[in-house]
Motif scaffolding. Structure first.
Motif, PDB file in Angstrom:
ATOM      1  N   LEU A 179      23.925  29.619  39.982  1.00  0.00           N
ATOM      2  CA  LEU A 179      24.675  30.871  39.973  1.00  0.00           C
ATOM      3  C   LEU A 179      23.697  32.033  40.122  1.00  0.00           C
ATOM      4  N   THR A 180      23.907  32.854  41.135  1.00  0.00           N
ATOM      5  CA  THR A 180      23.029  33.991  41.390  1.00  0.00           C
ATOM      6  C   THR A 180      23.850  35.273  41.388  1.00  0.00           C
ATOM      7  N   THR A 181      23.154  36.395  41.345  1.00  0.00           N
ATOM      8  CA  THR A 181      23.850  37.680  41.399  1.00  0.00           C
ATOM      9  C   THR A 181      24.556  37.844  42.739  1.00  0.00           C
TER      10      THR A 181
ATOM     11  N   LEU B  40      28.577  38.654  43.196  1.00  0.00           N
ATOM     12  CA  LEU B  40      29.073  39.780  43.997  1.00  0.00           C
ATOM     13  C   LEU B  40      29.886  39.312  45.197  1.00  0.00           C
ATOM     14  N   GLY B  41      29.489  38.203  45.803  1.00  0.00           N
ATOM     15  CA  GLY B  41      30.257  37.657  46.930  1.00  0.00           C
ATOM     16  C   GLY B  41      31.648  37.216  46.518  1.00  0.00           C
ATOM     17  N   GLY B  42      31.754  36.592  45.353  1.00  0.00           N
ATOM     18  CA  GLY B  42      33.062  36.183  44.853  1.00  0.00           C
ATOM     19  C   GLY B  42      33.955  37.365  44.540  1.00  0.00           C
ATOM     20  N   ILE B  43      33.382  38.393  43.920  1.00  0.00           N
ATOM     21  CA  ILE B  43      34.160  39.593  43.607  1.00  0.00           C
ATOM     22  C   ILE B  43      34.584  40.293  44.892  1.00  0.00           C
ATOM     23  N   GLN B  44      33.685  40.333  45.881  1.00  0.00           N
ATOM     24  CA  GLN B  44      34.010  40.992  47.143  1.00  0.00           C
ATOM     25  C   GLN B  44      35.131  40.265  47.879  1.00  0.00           C
ATOM     26  N   SER B  45      35.106  38.948  47.886  1.00  0.00           N
ATOM     27  CA  SER B  45      36.180  38.215  48.562  1.00  0.00           C
ATOM     28  C   SER B  45      37.517  38.416  47.855  1.00  0.00           C
TER      29      SER B  45
ATOM     30  N   LEU C 243      39.777  48.456  52.049  1.00  0.00           N
ATOM     31  CA  LEU C 243      39.393  49.414  51.009  1.00  0.00           C
ATOM     32  C   LEU C 243      38.677  48.704  49.870  1.00  0.00           C
ATOM     33  N   GLY C 244      39.210  47.584  49.434  1.00  0.00           N
ATOM     34  CA  GLY C 244      38.587  46.834  48.349  1.00  0.00           C
ATOM     35  C   GLY C 244      37.236  46.270  48.733  1.00  0.00           C
ATOM     36  N   SER C 245      37.133  45.777  49.949  1.00  0.00           N
ATOM     37  CA  SER C 245      35.874  45.224  50.415  1.00  0.00           C
ATOM     38  C   SER C 245      34.797  46.304  50.501  1.00  0.00           C
ATOM     39  N   ALA C 246      35.159  47.466  50.999  1.00  0.00           N
ATOM     40  CA  ALA C 246      34.192  48.565  51.100  1.00  0.00           C
ATOM     41  C   ALA C 246      33.817  49.095  49.722  1.00  0.00           C
ATOM     42  N   THR C 247      34.756  49.083  48.795  1.00  0.00           N
ATOM     43  CA  THR C 247      34.487  49.564  47.442  1.00  0.00           C
ATOM     44  C   THR C 247      33.397  48.742  46.769  1.00  0.00           C
ATOM     45  N   ILE C 248      33.481  47.442  46.866  1.00  0.00           N
ATOM     46  CA  ILE C 248      32.512  46.581  46.191  1.00  0.00           C
ATOM     47  C   ILE C 248      31.172  46.574  46.925  1.00  0.00           C
ATOM     48  N   GLU C 249      31.187  46.701  48.245  1.00  0.00           N
ATOM     49  CA  GLU C 249      29.944  46.689  49.012  1.00  0.00           C
ATOM     50  C   GLU C 249      29.057  47.870  48.671  1.00  0.00           C
ATOM     51  N   ALA C 250      29.661  49.040  48.589  1.00  0.00           N
ATOM     52  CA  ALA C 250      28.874  50.255  48.415  1.00  0.00           C
ATOM     53  C   ALA C 250      28.549  50.562  46.960  1.00  0.00           C
ATOM     54  N   ASN C 251      29.345  50.090  46.033  1.00  0.00           N
ATOM     55  CA  ASN C 251      29.251  50.615  44.675  1.00  0.00           C
ATOM     56  C   ASN C 251      28.828  49.636  43.603  1.00  0.00           C
ATOM     57  N   ALA C 252      28.948  48.357  43.772  1.00  0.00           N
ATOM     58  CA  ALA C 252      28.742  47.416  42.668  1.00  0.00           C
ATOM     59  C   ALA C 252      27.351  46.792  42.706  1.00  0.00           C
ATOM     60  N   ILE C 253      26.746  46.709  41.528  1.00  0.00           N
ATOM     61  CA  ILE C 253      25.432  46.080  41.366  1.00  0.00           C
ATOM     62  C   ILE C 253      25.473  45.272  40.075  1.00  0.00           C
ATOM     63  N   VAL C 254      25.002  44.041  40.131  1.00  0.00           N
ATOM     64  CA  VAL C 254      24.863  43.243  38.915  1.00  0.00           C
ATOM     65  C   VAL C 254      23.522  43.618  38.297  1.00  0.00           C
ATOM     66  N   LYS C 255      23.568  44.274  37.141  1.00  0.00           N
ATOM     67  CA  LYS C 255      22.358  44.744  36.480  1.00  0.00           C
ATOM     68  C   LYS C 255      21.723  43.666  35.600  1.00  0.00           C
ATOM     69  N   TYR C 256      22.540  42.761  35.082  1.00  0.00           N
ATOM     70  CA  TYR C 256      22.037  41.755  34.140  1.00  0.00           C
ATOM     71  C   TYR C 256      22.906  40.512  34.273  1.00  0.00           C
ATOM     72  N   LEU C 257      22.281  39.349  34.366  1.00  0.00           N
ATOM     73  CA  LEU C 257      22.995  38.078  34.428  1.00  0.00           C
ATOM     74  C   LEU C 257      22.302  37.089  33.515  1.00  0.00           C
ATOM     75  N   SER C 258      23.005  36.632  32.488  1.00  0.00           N
ATOM     76  CA  SER C 258      22.465  35.640  31.568  1.00  0.00           C
ATOM     77  C   SER C 258      23.176  34.315  31.815  1.00  0.00           C
ATOM     78  N   LYS C 259      22.427  33.339  32.270  1.00  0.00           N
ATOM     79  CA  LYS C 259      23.014  32.023  32.527  1.00  0.00           C
ATOM     80  C   LYS C 259      23.209  31.240  31.229  1.00  0.00           C
ATOM     81  N   ALA C 260      22.423  31.561  30.217  1.00  0.00           N
ATOM     82  CA  ALA C 260      22.528  30.851  28.938  1.00  0.00           C
ATOM     83  C   ALA C 260      23.796  31.241  28.184  1.00  0.00           C
ATOM     84  N   THR C 261      24.128  32.532  28.195  1.00  0.00           N
ATOM     85  CA  THR C 261      25.321  32.985  27.470  1.00  0.00           C
ATOM     86  C   THR C 261      26.500  33.237  28.396  1.00  0.00           C
ATOM     87  N   SER C 262      26.317  33.048  29.692  1.00  0.00           N
ATOM     88  CA  SER C 262      27.345  33.232  30.723  1.00  0.00           C
ATOM     89  C   SER C 262      27.989  34.618  30.656  1.00  0.00           C
ATOM     90  N   THR C 263      27.142  35.630  30.592  1.00  0.00           N
ATOM     91  CA  THR C 263      27.612  37.010  30.624  1.00  0.00           C
ATOM     92  C   THR C 263      26.851  37.770  31.697  1.00  0.00           C
TER      93      THR C 263
END
Length: 137
Positions: free
Chosen positions: A41-43, A47-52, A61-81
């Protein structure tokens, strides 16, 4: 000069666990919080799953919204957050897309069934991180 206002969403990834023996409540599958997610699981896959999903729900509109504005700042694979940074004007659309997602496509191409739970929406990353640390304890 105007400041760009953003929101930070703290999100739990809930994965189903299937048990061979029947549970006392006659429920076949149960969702677990803070169960580790695979290392594939990668950032980018998040983001690809959310964009689809945004594209399926809200079109271009939704596709452009996530492309320009969303960034995963932190991903913890141990706690799944993970913490997602989005513009303040679009966080409700992204929250709706997260609520309707039922799986994630990993970097290997495998589909993992899961559900997303938005735990906290914050104006600063500090408050989102504090909530993540409180949950990890």
């Amino acid at each position: 000069m105007a400041r760009i206002k953003e929101r930070y969403l703290l999100i739990n990834i809930l994965t189903p666990t299937y048990s061979a023996k029947p549970l006392p409540t006659d429920v076949a599958d149960v969702l677990h919080i803070h169960q580790p997610v695979p290392n594939t699981l990668t950032t980018r896959s998040v983001l690809g799953g959310i964009q689809s999903q945004m594209s399926a729900l809200f079109g271009d509109l939704g596709s452009a919204t996530i492309e320009a504005n969303a960034i995963v700042k932190y991903l913890s694979k141990a706690t799944s957050t993970f913490i997602l940074k989005v513009r303040r004007s679009h966080y409700r659309l992204i929250w709706a897309a997260l609520s309707t997602m039922t799986y994630l496509t990993l970097s290997t191409g495998e589909r993992k069934p899961c559900t997303f739970q938005v735990v906290r929406v914050s104006g600063t990353i500090r408050k989102a991180e504090q909530e993540a640390m409180r949950q990890a304890r």
